[in-house]
Scaffold this motif. Structure first.
Motif, PDB file in Angstrom:
ATOM      1  N   ALA A  71       2.771  -0.446 -26.614  1.00  9.20           N
ATOM      2  CA  ALA A  71       2.182  -1.391 -25.666  1.00  9.20           C
ATOM      3  C   ALA A  71       1.101  -0.707 -24.846  1.00  9.20           C
ATOM      4  CB  ALA A  71       3.264  -1.978 -24.761  1.00  9.20           C
ATOM      5  N   SER A  72       1.362   0.517 -24.409  1.00  7.87           N
ATOM      6  CA  SER A  72       0.381   1.260 -23.623  1.00  7.87           C
ATOM      7  C   SER A  72      -0.868   1.556 -24.446  1.00  7.87           C
ATOM      8  CB  SER A  72       1.007   2.564 -23.113  1.00  7.87           C
ATOM      9  OG  SER A  72       0.082   3.298 -22.335  1.00  7.87           O
ATOM     10  N   TRP A  73      -0.706   1.928 -25.705  1.00 10.18           N
ATOM     11  CA  TRP A  73      -1.854   2.216 -26.556  1.00 10.18           C
ATOM     12  C   TRP A  73      -2.726   0.975 -26.749  1.00 10.18           C
ATOM     13  CZ3 TRP A  73       1.751   4.724 -30.746  1.00 10.18           C
ATOM     14  CH2 TRP A  73       2.247   5.936 -30.249  1.00 10.18           C
ATOM     15  N   LEU A  74      -2.077  -0.196 -26.748  1.00  8.59           N
ATOM     16  CA  LEU A  74      -2.804  -1.451 -26.961  1.00  8.59           C
ATOM     17  C   LEU A  74      -3.321  -2.056 -25.661  1.00  8.59           C
ATOM     18  CD1 LEU A  74      -0.389  -3.023 -29.613  1.00  8.59           C
ATOM     19  CD2 LEU A  74      -2.695  -2.120 -30.034  1.00  8.59           C
ATOM     20  N   GLY A  75      -3.050  -1.380 -24.521  1.00 10.94           N
ATOM     21  CA  GLY A  75      -3.503  -1.891 -23.233  1.00 10.94           C
ATOM     22  C   GLY A  75      -2.754  -3.129 -22.798  1.00 10.94           C
ATOM     23  N   GLN A  76      -1.445  -3.182 -23.066  1.00 11.70           N
ATOM     24  CA  GLN A  76      -0.624  -4.351 -22.755  1.00 11.70           C
ATOM     25  C   GLN A  76       0.601  -3.929 -21.945  1.00 11.70           C
ATOM     26  OE1 GLN A  76       0.452  -5.905 -26.587  1.00 11.70           O
ATOM     27  NE2 GLN A  76      -1.463  -7.060 -26.840  1.00 11.70           N
ATOM     28  N   PRO A  95       0.842  -1.203   0.000  1.00 12.21           N
ATOM     29  CA  PRO A  95       0.000   0.000   0.000  1.00 12.21           C
ATOM     30  C   PRO A  95       0.873   1.248   0.000  1.00 12.21           C
ATOM     31  CG  PRO A  95      -0.103  -1.149   2.122  1.00 12.21           C
ATOM     32  CD  PRO A  95       0.644  -2.032   1.192  1.00 12.21           C
ATOM     33  N   LYS A  96       0.485   2.237  -0.789  1.00  6.85           N
ATOM     34  CA  LYS A  96       1.272   3.468  -0.882  1.00  6.85           C
ATOM     35  C   LYS A  96       0.373   4.622  -1.288  1.00  6.85           C
ATOM     36  CE  LYS A  96       4.085   1.635  -3.932  1.00  6.85           C
ATOM     37  NZ  LYS A  96       5.120   1.444  -4.963  1.00  6.85           N
ATOM     38  N   GLN A  97       0.905   5.832  -1.213  1.00  9.59           N
ATOM     39  CA  GLN A  97       0.134   7.030  -1.539  1.00  9.59           C
ATOM     40  C   GLN A  97      -0.259   7.066  -3.015  1.00  9.59           C
ATOM     41  OE1 GLN A  97      -1.050   9.559   0.351  1.00  9.59           O
ATOM     42  NE2 GLN A  97      -0.330   8.571   2.221  1.00  9.59           N
ATOM     43  N   GLN A  98       0.659   6.664  -3.880  1.00 12.28           N
ATOM     44  CA  GLN A  98       0.407   6.702  -5.316  1.00 12.28           C
ATOM     45  C   GLN A  98       0.616   5.311  -5.917  1.00 12.28           C
ATOM     46  OE1 GLN A  98      -0.749   9.351  -6.942  1.00 12.28           O
ATOM     47  NE2 GLN A  98      -0.674  10.674  -5.133  1.00 12.28           N
ATOM     48  N   PRO A  99      -0.306   4.371  -5.684  1.00 11.59           N
ATOM     49  CA  PRO A  99      -0.153   3.031  -6.259  1.00 11.59           C
ATOM     50  C   PRO A  99      -0.204   3.094  -7.779  1.00 11.59           C
ATOM     51  CG  PRO A  99      -2.338   3.298  -5.324  1.00 11.59           C
ATOM     52  CD  PRO A  99      -1.572   4.513  -4.932  1.00 11.59           C
ATOM     53  N   GLU A 100       0.545   2.207  -8.436  1.00 11.46           N
ATOM     54  CA  GLU A 100       0.696   2.295  -9.884  1.00 11.46           C
ATOM     55  C   GLU A 100       0.356   0.996 -10.597  1.00 11.46           C
ATOM     56  OE1 GLU A 100       4.208   3.760 -12.994  1.00 11.46           O
ATOM     57  OE2 GLU A 100       4.740   3.053 -10.987  1.00 11.46           O
ATOM     58  N   LEU A 101       0.502  -0.133  -9.909  1.00 11.12           N
ATOM     59  CA  LEU A 101       0.412  -1.416 -10.593  1.00 11.12           C
ATOM     60  C   LEU A 101      -0.961  -1.656 -11.209  1.00 11.12           C
ATOM     61  CD1 LEU A 101       1.871  -3.976 -11.378  1.00 11.12           C
ATOM     62  CD2 LEU A 101       1.257  -4.963  -9.152  1.00 11.12           C
ATOM     63  N   TYR A 102      -2.026  -1.287 -10.505  1.00  5.52           N
ATOM     64  CA  TYR A 102      -3.377  -1.502 -11.029  1.00  5.52           C
ATOM     65  C   TYR A 102      -3.542  -0.792 -12.368  1.00  5.52           C
ATOM     66  CZ  TYR A 102      -8.500  -1.928 -11.048  1.00  5.52           C
ATOM     67  OH  TYR A 102      -9.799  -2.220 -11.380  1.00  5.52           O
ATOM     68  N   ALA A 103      -3.044   0.440 -12.470  1.00  7.78           N
ATOM     69  CA  ALA A 103      -3.147   1.199 -13.718  1.00  7.78           C
ATOM     70  C   ALA A 103      -2.254   0.609 -14.800  1.00  7.78           C
ATOM     71  CB  ALA A 103      -2.781   2.663 -13.473  1.00  7.78           C
ATOM     72  N   LEU A 104      -1.032   0.191 -14.420  1.00 10.60           N
ATOM     73  CA  LEU A 104      -0.127  -0.405 -15.400  1.00 10.60           C
ATOM     74  C   LEU A 104      -0.719  -1.668 -16.026  1.00 10.60           C
ATOM     75  CD1 LEU A 104       3.425  -0.112 -13.778  1.00 10.60           C
ATOM     76  CD2 LEU A 104       2.731   0.791 -16.001  1.00 10.60           C
ATOM     77  N   LEU A 105      -1.464  -2.408 -15.223  1.00 12.84           N
ATOM     78  CA  LEU A 105      -2.087  -3.645 -15.698  1.00 12.84           C
ATOM     79  C   LEU A 105      -3.428  -3.383 -16.381  1.00 12.84           C
ATOM     80  CD1 LEU A 105      -1.376  -5.860 -12.547  1.00 12.84           C
ATOM     81  CD2 LEU A 105      -0.198  -5.969 -14.750  1.00 12.84           C
ATOM     82  N   PHE A 106      -3.814  -2.105 -16.496  1.00 14.18           N
ATOM     83  CA  PHE A 106      -5.106  -1.734 -17.072  1.00 14.18           C
ATOM     84  C   PHE A 106      -6.215  -2.504 -16.365  1.00 14.18           C
ATOM     85  CE2 PHE A 106      -1.897  -0.839 -20.242  1.00 14.18           C
ATOM     86  CZ  PHE A 106      -2.251   0.434 -20.680  1.00 14.18           C
ATOM     87  N   VAL A 122       4.511  -3.866 -21.757  1.00 15.01           N
ATOM     88  CA  VAL A 122       5.575  -3.946 -22.750  1.00 15.01           C
ATOM     89  C   VAL A 122       6.384  -5.224 -22.546  1.00 15.01           C
ATOM     90  CG1 VAL A 122       7.294  -2.660 -21.389  1.00 15.01           C
ATOM     91  CG2 VAL A 122       7.376  -2.598 -23.900  1.00 15.01           C
ATOM     92  N   GLN A 123       6.429  -5.733 -21.296  1.00 12.09           N
ATOM     93  CA  GLN A 123       7.159  -6.968 -21.008  1.00 12.09           C
ATOM     94  C   GLN A 123       6.537  -8.185 -21.692  1.00 12.09           C
ATOM     95  OE1 GLN A 123       6.275  -4.686 -18.792  1.00 12.09           O
ATOM     96  NE2 GLN A 123       8.027  -4.145 -17.503  1.00 12.09           N
ATOM     97  N   ASP A 124       5.276  -8.055 -22.175  1.00  9.27           N
ATOM     98  CA  ASP A 124       4.606  -9.161 -22.855  1.00  9.27           C
ATOM     99  C   ASP A 124       4.631  -9.017 -24.371  1.00  9.27           C
ATOM    100  OD1 ASP A 124       3.911 -10.728 -20.703  1.00  9.27           O
ATOM    101  OD2 ASP A 124       1.989  -9.739 -20.371  1.00  9.27           O
ATOM    102  N   ARG A 125       5.212  -7.958 -24.877  1.00  9.39           N
ATOM    103  CA  ARG A 125       5.231  -7.749 -26.318  1.00  9.39           C
ATOM    104  C   ARG A 125       6.201  -8.711 -26.995  1.00  9.39           C
ATOM    105  NH1 ARG A 125       1.772  -5.811 -29.225  1.00  9.39           N
ATOM    106  NH2 ARG A 125       3.117  -4.547 -30.571  1.00  9.39           N
ATOM    107  N   PRO A 126       5.816  -9.269 -28.155  1.00  9.06           N
ATOM    108  CA  PRO A 126       6.711 -10.181 -28.878  1.00  9.06           C
ATOM    109  C   PRO A 126       8.069  -9.541 -29.122  1.00  9.06           C
ATOM    110  CG  PRO A 126       4.529 -10.149 -29.883  1.00  9.06           C
ATOM    111  CD  PRO A 126       4.546  -9.047 -28.858  1.00  9.06           C
ATOM    112  N   GLY A 127       9.084 -10.310 -28.981  1.00 14.50           N
ATOM    113  CA  GLY A 127      10.447  -9.821 -29.141  1.00 14.50           C
ATOM    114  C   GLY A 127      11.008  -9.275 -27.858  1.00 14.50           C
ATOM    115  N   ILE A 128      10.304  -8.369 -27.231  1.00 14.93           N
ATOM    116  CA  ILE A 128      10.773  -7.786 -25.972  1.00 14.93           C
ATOM    117  C   ILE A 128      10.715  -8.823 -24.863  1.00 14.93           C
ATOM    118  CG2 ILE A 128      10.261  -6.046 -24.208  1.00 14.93           C
ATOM    119  CD1 ILE A 128       9.349  -4.215 -26.481  1.00 14.93           C
ATOM    120  N   GLN A 129       9.641  -9.620 -24.839  1.00 12.01           N
ATOM    121  CA  GLN A 129       9.512 -10.665 -23.819  1.00 12.01           C
ATOM    122  C   GLN A 129      10.705 -11.613 -23.863  1.00 12.01           C
ATOM    123  OE1 GLN A 129       6.521 -13.795 -24.411  1.00 12.01           O
ATOM    124  NE2 GLN A 129       5.812 -13.410 -22.311  1.00 12.01           N
ATOM    125  N   GLN A 130      11.079 -12.054 -25.051  1.00 15.58           N
ATOM    126  CA  GLN A 130      12.214 -12.972 -25.189  1.00 15.58           C
ATOM    127  C   GLN A 130      13.536 -12.291 -24.825  1.00 15.58           C
ATOM    128  OE1 GLN A 130       9.779 -12.555 -27.388  1.00 15.58           O
ATOM    129  NE2 GLN A 130       8.781 -14.572 -27.383  1.00 15.58           N
TER     130      GLN A 130
END
Length: 547
Positions: A495-500, A320-331, A502-510
């Motif tokens: 990745a952000s525009w696609l709601g994903q 828990p924190k003042q400005q949580p970010e993970l929920y938004a990052l995961l859309f 970036v760690q899951d994008r093809p090429g970058i993940q590998q």
């Protein structure tokens, strides 16, 4: 002695032997200086100067008392210079203890000390109190146990300093010559005109333990049992502290040896419980940025998706924190399951199974968004910390990554670090940030975690291919465990525009997986992937071979 001024300054020489280097501290009747012993070049001494008539007498009494003592937790007296007539100064020369006071350590740890750490310090105090009370011709009652009178050296040894108000115990004496002590730590008899004895110091020990485990509160002012302030404390330890704080000496433990025996029994029981709990608890891995912007969250997500690729069941949690970010990052508004509730939400204490948001082998555990957290009932900081950490320890996952950002010194994060098996810090190419005061403080904390037996790893983030890359890596605190490549800003944006992620994008993940697989192989326990003995092991062998 006549040439010495009332206040010593760097360069002054005492007794033709001790060159003053700096002021260490100052109290009501004395001042303490750091000095070099000129007969033993490089050897440091502490010089205590008493500057009032009462202080001179106290200094002489302290010197006469300390020269008789020989114990590993007591500083040795090296020299003494007495006044020739009333009103002059006395100088007590002692071993210099390199370290910090218990008060400084307490403040640096965010005014919160784990019960196990307090118990270890209390055991050392029991040893020295047992010596003072029971192994001398004239027992010595210290009478002033408090955090500022205790030093912790670089080896975690506790030193009892400043015997200014200690006294020798006299059988049959009805009262002390002077009733004295520090409010908050002194026993009732010190202010009631009665004689103090060994049990007075045991009250002081209890008051000290209460202060350290309550976040800096005094028992007489708080008026609460320790377990009322922190339900997560071991009940046996809280009861022992309560017994030491009884107003009547006859109701307390009667000797330091008795307290030591009880502490050893409680610690043995606690270690056995911890061992049994660890058999069921997940492996906690704390991931933090050495400074703001280094990329702790990026690294934590990269590790999570690499573990997913390996078939290793795990969770990624955000405190828990003042400005949580993970929920938004995961859309979360788009991808979270229907009716999803973040694990940090206070209302109803939802079980983690109710908060399940799984993505393959990854269980996402974001903190509640700020708007939801604001609606939750207010909770004491200690209770809130204990609650979210208990939830993580109750997870039925072999491994839990916890993204702590750059908030290393928060008291609840310190609790997490005390139970984490692996600690990961993240750096990036912005080398000027290594010189920040906050960075140096975190490096010192990492050094202490290593000294406490934690495995600490560094990850270099945003690594670019350059002829100067080797120079950057060479000035890092240590060779990094792995190098995460810099990701093109366009790929991150897409990745952000696609709601994903970036760690899951093809090429970058590998690309990220190949960077972390060798490091994961170096420490990931067999149990982490044993749940799927067929598929996961085959995946590990294949990917590690190709990585």
């Amino acid at each position: 002695m006549d040439e010495l001024p009332q206040r010593l300054k760097p360069g002054d020489v005492l007794g033709g032997r001790y060159r003053i280097e700096a002021l260490i501290g100052q109290g009501g009747m004395s001042t303490v200086y750091l000095a070099e012993d000129m007969r033993l070049p490089g050897k440091k001494r502490a010089v205590k100067q008493s500057r009032q008539e009462e202080g001179v007498r106290a200094s002489l009494a302290e010197a006469n008392m300390l020269v008789k003592l020989n114990h590993p937790n007591l500083p040795d007296i090296v020299d003494y210079y007495g006044a020739e007539r009333e009103g002059r100064f006395n100088y007590l020369v002692m071993d210099y203890i390199e370290g910090e006071t218990l008060l400084q350590r307490f403040e640096r740890q965010g005014r919160r000390m784990p019960a196990s750490q307090v118990s270890e310090y209390a055991l050392q105090l029991c040893d020295v109190l047992d010596y003072l009370h029971g192994h001398l011709q004239d027992p010595i009652i210290y009478r002033d146990l408090k955090p500022s009178n205790l030093m912790i050296d670089v080896h975690e040894r506790l030193w009892l300093i400043d015997f200014g108000i200690a006294r020798s115990y006299r059988i049959g004496q009805d009262a002390d010559t002077v009733p004295i002590g520090t409010i908050g730590f002194a026993a009732p008899e010190q202010f009631a005109g009665r004689q103090t004895d060994a049990r007075t110091d045991l009250y002081g020990l209890g008051a000290l333990m209460y202060y350290l485990m309550s976040g800096g509160q005094y028992r007489h002012a708080a008026g609460k049992h320790l377990r009322e302030l922190d339900a997560g404390l071991p009940p046996g330890l809280a009861e022992l502290v309560e017994k030491l704080l009884q107003a009547e000496p006859d109701s307390r433990c009667q000797s330091a040896a008795e307290v030591r025996g009880e502490l050893q029994r409680l610690l043995t029981e606690q270690r056995a419980q911890d061992s049994r709990r660890r058999e069921r608890q997940p492996l906690l891995v704390a991931v933090g940025a050495l400074y703001a912007g280094a990329g702790a969250t990026f690294a934590a997500l990269a590790l999570a998706r690499a573990l997913h690729g390996l078939g290793v069941p795990h969770a990624l949690a955000e405190p828990p924190k003042q400005q949580p970010e993970l929920y938004a990052l995961l859309f979360g508004e788009k991808h979270a399951p229907a009716g999803y509730r973040c694990y940090t939400e206070a209302a109803g204490e939802p079980a983690l199974r109710e908060a399940a948001w799984a993505d393959g082998c990854t269980l996402w555990l974001p903190a509640a968004p700020a708007a939801e957290a604001a609606r939750a009932p207010a909770q004491p900081a200690a209770a809130a910390a204990a609650r979210w950490l208990r939830k993580l320890l109750a997870l039925e996952r072999p491994l839990v990554l916890v993204d702590i950002g750059d908030e290393w010194h928060r008291h609840d994060v310190r609790e997490l670090l005390s139970v984490a098996a692996e600690v990961v810090y993240v750096v990036d190419p912005m080398v000027h940030k290594l010189d920040l005061a906050a960075t140096r403080s975190r490096l010192q904390l990492l050094h202490e975690l290593r000294a406490a037996g934690k495995r600490v790893h560094g990850i270099a983030n945003k690594t670019v291919a350059s002829k100067h890359t080797g120079q950057w890596l060479g000035i890092l605190p240590e060779p990094p465990a792995c190098l995460l490549p810099a990701i093109d800003a366009l790929k991150v944006a897409e990745a952000s525009w696609l709601g994903q992620l970036v760690q899951d994008r093809p090429g970058i993940q590998q690309q990220l997986a190949r960077a972390v697989y060798p490091w994961l192989r170096s420490w990931l326990p067999h149990e982490a992937y044993a749940a799927d003995a067929g598929g996961a092991k085959r995946t590990l062998r294949k990917l590690w071979k190709n990585g």
